[in-house]
Write a protein that holds these residues in place. Structure first.
Motif, mmCIF file in Angstrom:
data_model
loop_
_atom_site.group_PDB
_atom_site.id
_atom_site.type_symbol
_atom_site.label_atom_id
_atom_site.label_comp_id
_atom_site.label_asym_id
_atom_site.label_seq_id
_atom_site.Cartn_x
_atom_site.Cartn_y
_atom_site.Cartn_z
ATOM 1 N N GLY A 106 31.187 19.427 54.139
ATOM 2 C CA GLY A 106 30.252 18.376 53.748
ATOM 3 C C GLY A 106 30.788 16.991 54.051
ATOM 4 N N GLN A 107 32.074 16.785 53.796
ATOM 5 C CA GLN A 107 32.692 15.498 54.093
ATOM 6 C C GLN A 107 32.733 15.244 55.592
ATOM 7 O OE1 GLN A 107 36.538 15.447 52.246
ATOM 8 N NE2 GLN A 107 35.726 15.222 50.161
ATOM 9 N N ARG A 108 33.044 16.292 56.355
ATOM 10 C CA ARG A 108 33.092 16.132 57.810
ATOM 11 C C ARG A 108 31.710 15.805 58.369
ATOM 12 N NH1 ARG A 108 36.414 20.769 57.202
ATOM 13 N NH2 ARG A 108 34.702 22.116 57.924
ATOM 14 N N GLY A 109 30.684 16.482 57.840
ATOM 15 C CA GLY A 109 29.327 16.204 58.306
ATOM 16 C C GLY A 109 28.861 14.807 57.934
ATOM 17 N N GLU A 110 29.186 14.385 56.719
ATOM 18 C CA GLU A 110 28.805 13.035 56.284
ATOM 19 C C GLU A 110 29.522 11.974 57.110
ATOM 20 O OE1 GLU A 110 28.696 10.368 52.157
ATOM 21 O OE2 GLU A 110 29.456 12.435 52.152
ATOM 22 N N ALA A 111 30.806 12.214 57.399
ATOM 23 C CA ALA A 111 31.565 11.268 58.214
ATOM 24 C C ALA A 111 31.010 11.198 59.637
ATOM 25 C CB ALA A 111 33.038 11.667 58.237
ATOM 26 N N LYS A 112 30.583 12.341 60.172
ATOM 27 C CA LYS A 112 30.019 12.367 61.523
ATOM 28 C C LYS A 112 28.721 11.573 61.591
ATOM 29 C CE LYS A 112 28.603 15.541 65.193
ATOM 30 N NZ LYS A 112 28.438 16.969 65.592
ATOM 31 N N ASN A 113 27.861 11.768 60.602
ATOM 32 C CA ASN A 113 26.596 11.022 60.569
ATOM 33 C C ASN A 113 26.836 9.523 60.404
ATOM 34 O OD1 ASN A 113 25.142 13.413 60.797
ATOM 35 N ND2 ASN A 113 24.974 13.675 58.569
ATOM 36 N N LEU A 114 27.789 9.182 59.546
ATOM 37 C CA LEU A 114 28.103 7.776 59.321
ATOM 38 C C LEU A 114 28.703 7.137 60.566
ATOM 39 C CD1 LEU A 114 28.096 5.506 57.248
ATOM 40 C CD2 LEU A 114 30.342 6.262 56.475
ATOM 41 N N GLU A 158 28.154 8.068 63.687
ATOM 42 C CA GLU A 158 27.068 7.900 64.660
ATOM 43 C C GLU A 158 26.209 6.689 64.313
ATOM 44 O OE1 GLU A 158 23.240 10.430 66.452
ATOM 45 O OE2 GLU A 158 24.619 11.340 64.994
ATOM 46 N N LEU A 159 25.977 6.485 63.030
ATOM 47 C CA LEU A 159 25.179 5.340 62.597
ATOM 48 C C LEU A 159 25.888 4.024 62.889
ATOM 49 C CD1 LEU A 159 22.759 4.130 61.003
ATOM 50 C CD2 LEU A 159 24.119 4.440 58.934
ATOM 51 N N MET A 160 27.181 3.949 62.583
ATOM 52 C CA MET A 160 27.919 2.697 62.756
ATOM 53 C C MET A 160 28.128 2.348 64.224
ATOM 54 S SD MET A 160 30.775 2.767 59.700
ATOM 55 C CE MET A 160 31.281 1.096 60.122
ATOM 56 N N LEU A 161 28.171 3.357 65.084
ATOM 57 C CA LEU A 161 28.370 3.106 66.512
ATOM 58 C C LEU A 161 27.042 2.939 67.240
ATOM 59 C CD1 LEU A 161 31.317 5.538 67.346
ATOM 60 C CD2 LEU A 161 31.388 3.055 67.046
ATOM 61 N N SER A 162 26.060 2.416 66.552
ATOM 62 C CA SER A 162 24.752 2.160 67.150
ATOM 63 C C SER A 162 24.479 0.664 67.169
ATOM 64 C CB SER A 162 23.646 2.881 66.366
ATOM 65 O OG SER A 162 23.534 2.363 65.054
ATOM 66 N N PHE A 163 23.692 0.245 68.133
ATOM 67 C CA PHE A 163 23.334 -1.170 68.247
ATOM 68 C C PHE A 163 22.533 -1.627 67.038
ATOM 69 C CE2 PHE A 163 20.330 -4.479 69.478
ATOM 70 C CZ PHE A 163 21.176 -5.432 70.028
ATOM 71 N N ASN A 164 21.692 -0.753 66.520
ATOM 72 C CA ASN A 164 20.853 -1.106 65.379
ATOM 73 C C ASN A 164 21.704 -1.481 64.162
ATOM 74 O OD1 ASN A 164 17.963 -1.002 64.189
ATOM 75 N ND2 ASN A 164 19.156 0.222 62.750
ATOM 76 N N LYS A 197 33.072 -5.133 72.621
ATOM 77 C CA LYS A 197 34.444 -5.003 72.125
ATOM 78 C C LYS A 197 34.710 -3.611 71.576
ATOM 79 C CE LYS A 197 37.594 -7.051 68.718
ATOM 80 N NZ LYS A 197 37.730 -8.094 67.656
ATOM 81 N N HIS A 198 33.690 -2.986 70.998
ATOM 82 C CA HIS A 198 33.868 -1.679 70.362
ATOM 83 C C HIS A 198 33.175 -0.553 71.133
ATOM 84 C CE1 HIS A 198 35.695 -3.442 66.749
ATOM 85 N NE2 HIS A 198 34.790 -4.397 66.830
ATOM 86 N N ASP A 199 32.852 -0.801 72.404
ATOM 87 C CA ASP A 199 32.274 0.223 73.291
ATOM 88 C C ASP A 199 30.987 0.817 72.726
ATOM 89 O OD1 ASP A 199 34.401 -0.080 75.087
ATOM 90 O OD2 ASP A 199 35.642 1.341 73.971
ATOM 91 N N ILE A 200 30.098 -0.038 72.281
ATOM 92 C CA ILE A 200 28.798 0.382 71.758
ATOM 93 C C ILE A 200 27.728 0.000 72.776
ATOM 94 C CG2 ILE A 200 27.124 0.087 69.888
ATOM 95 C CD1 ILE A 200 29.448 -0.590 68.044
ATOM 96 N N ASP A 201 26.860 0.938 73.092
ATOM 97 C CA ASP A 201 25.818 0.695 74.087
ATOM 98 C C ASP A 201 24.823 -0.349 73.589
ATOM 99 O OD1 ASP A 201 26.935 2.582 75.751
ATOM 100 O OD2 ASP A 201 25.706 4.227 74.953
ATOM 101 N N VAL A 202 24.503 -1.282 74.478
ATOM 102 C CA VAL A 202 23.521 -2.326 74.174
ATOM 103 C C VAL A 202 22.237 -2.012 74.937
ATOM 104 C CG1 VAL A 202 22.984 -4.789 74.284
ATOM 105 C CG2 VAL A 202 25.331 -4.035 73.836
#
Length: 372
Positions: free
Chosen positions: A77-85, A87-93, A157-162
């Motif tokens: 559960g922790q691994r899944g929550e961390a993965k979702n988080l 993915e969210l933080m590495l988004s332009f939105n 700087k953080h390799d996030i797609d724009v």
């Protein structure tokens, strides 16, 4: 957890050392000290702004810790929550909203801090309201380009797609059939940037409209602090005009003459030299029989003292909150704190309820092994 906090501090320290070696940061006394993410509180003004600042400052370290949890987290559960988080933080939105809210909360932070001070200066507070509105309006008119440049630089700087702002916006997780066809530029500039700023401006204009602002500024002129330094005859006459049922045209004319004598008396009399607020002024006027000498001025002071009655319940709630949510209970949730506040604020009512009645109510709620 403590383990993750330690890992976060270590990763951030590594990032600081790396930035110092590359020359991206300058060294010196008091700079680049050890820090961690700041927890935002539901009832602490300004805490969200500090949280956003710490996330931006420690973004790389947070990403590294999330990747560590994904790789060696003890529970799925922790691994899944961390993965979702992650993915969210590495988004332009996410990055766009992060910087947008940082700018908006930063523009309102001084006003927020001023309204929390015990020794509130109404004049300076109203000036901060005006400056806050002006700053938000300036951001709306000419702040888009600087914001998008800052967000783009952060993403690079953080390799996030724009995304290309001319492409069609794709809302992940929703059906494209029902989605409205809009460009990325319309989504981020109109639906997010303009919409959030307009909501903030509308809220400020609603709470601090011209009438309320004028009334508060006029009230501030009655303050006896610093030998009546805020005294302004014209504003006090304007305050009297806001009460047509109490002050007739003749009364206002007489008040203008009475104010001249009143302020001269107040500033030359030692009995009024150390007063701090309007309440103390009213008491001292009664003690020295000045309320009979300046009846119109005293009526104005009395009317000013009746205004806070409308916010007495709010003041009681904040006072009770300071008692309930102390240093040892600073992680109390909003709902739990609200329940405690209701009981504490209405303690006169709850004191009339017999404890036996409460115990019987809980006893009858469900079957229990023992008797309460």
């Amino acid at each position: 957890s403590s383990k993750r906090c330690d890992a976060l501090r270590e990763k951030h320290a590594e990032e600081v050392v790396k930035a110092l070696n590359l020359g991206d940061l300058s060294s010196g006394q008091g700079l680049n000290q050890e820090t961690t993410l700041k927890r935002c509180g539901d009832t602490r003004w300004g805490s969200h702004y500090n949280t956003l600042l710490s996330i931006i400052n420690m973004f790389s370290a947070v990403i590294s810790v999330l990747e560590m949890i994904i790789d060696d987290g003890p529970k799925s559960g922790q691994r899944g929550e961390a993965k979702n988080l992650l993915e969210l933080m590495l988004s332009f939105n996410f990055v766009f909203c992060l910087h947008l809210m940082r700018n908006i909360l930063g523009a309102t932070d001084e006003l927020s801090q001023a309204l929390q001070r015990k020794d509130q200066d109404i004049v300076n507070a109203m000036n901060l309201v005006r400056l806050c509105k002006l700053q938000l309006q300036t951001m709306r008119q000419s702040g888009w380009n600087s914001l998008i440049d800052e967000v783009t630089f952060f993403c690079a700087k953080h390799d996030i797609d724009v995304p290309n702002m001319d492409d069609m916006f794709v809302d992940r997780g929703r059906s494209r059939r029902k989605a409205q066809e809009i460009t990325n530029l319309h989504r981020y500039r109109v639906e997010l940037y303009y919409a959030v700023l307009d909501m903030q401006l509308q809220e400020l204009n609603s709470r601090f409209n011209e009438t309320n602002t004028e009334l508060l500024l006029c009230l501030a002129c009655l303050s006896p602090n610093d030998l009546f330094s805020a005294f302004n005859k014209q504003k006090l006459l304007r305050l009297a005009q806001l009460y047509p049922n109490e002050f007739s045209t003749i009364d206002i004319m007489a008040l203008g003459i009475q104010l001249d004598t009143y302020i001269l008396d107040m500033r030359t009399s030692g009995e009024f030299s150390e007063l701090k607020d309007i309440g103390d002024l009213a008491k001292r006027m009664v003690e020295t029989k000045r309320h009979n000498v300046y009846p119109l001025v005293y009526l104005l002071i009395t009317l000013a003292l009746t205004l806070p009655v409308a916010t007495a319940s709010v003041e009681r709630a904040f006072s009770a909150m300071n008692i309930l949510k102390n240093r040892l209970r600073n992680r109390m949730g909003e709902q739990w704190m609200n329940d405690n506040l209701v009981v504490y604020i209405e303690k006169d009512l709850f004191n009339n309820i017999d404890n036996e009645v409460v115990m019987q109510r809980y006893q009858c709620m469900k079957t229990r092994k023992g008797q309460l």
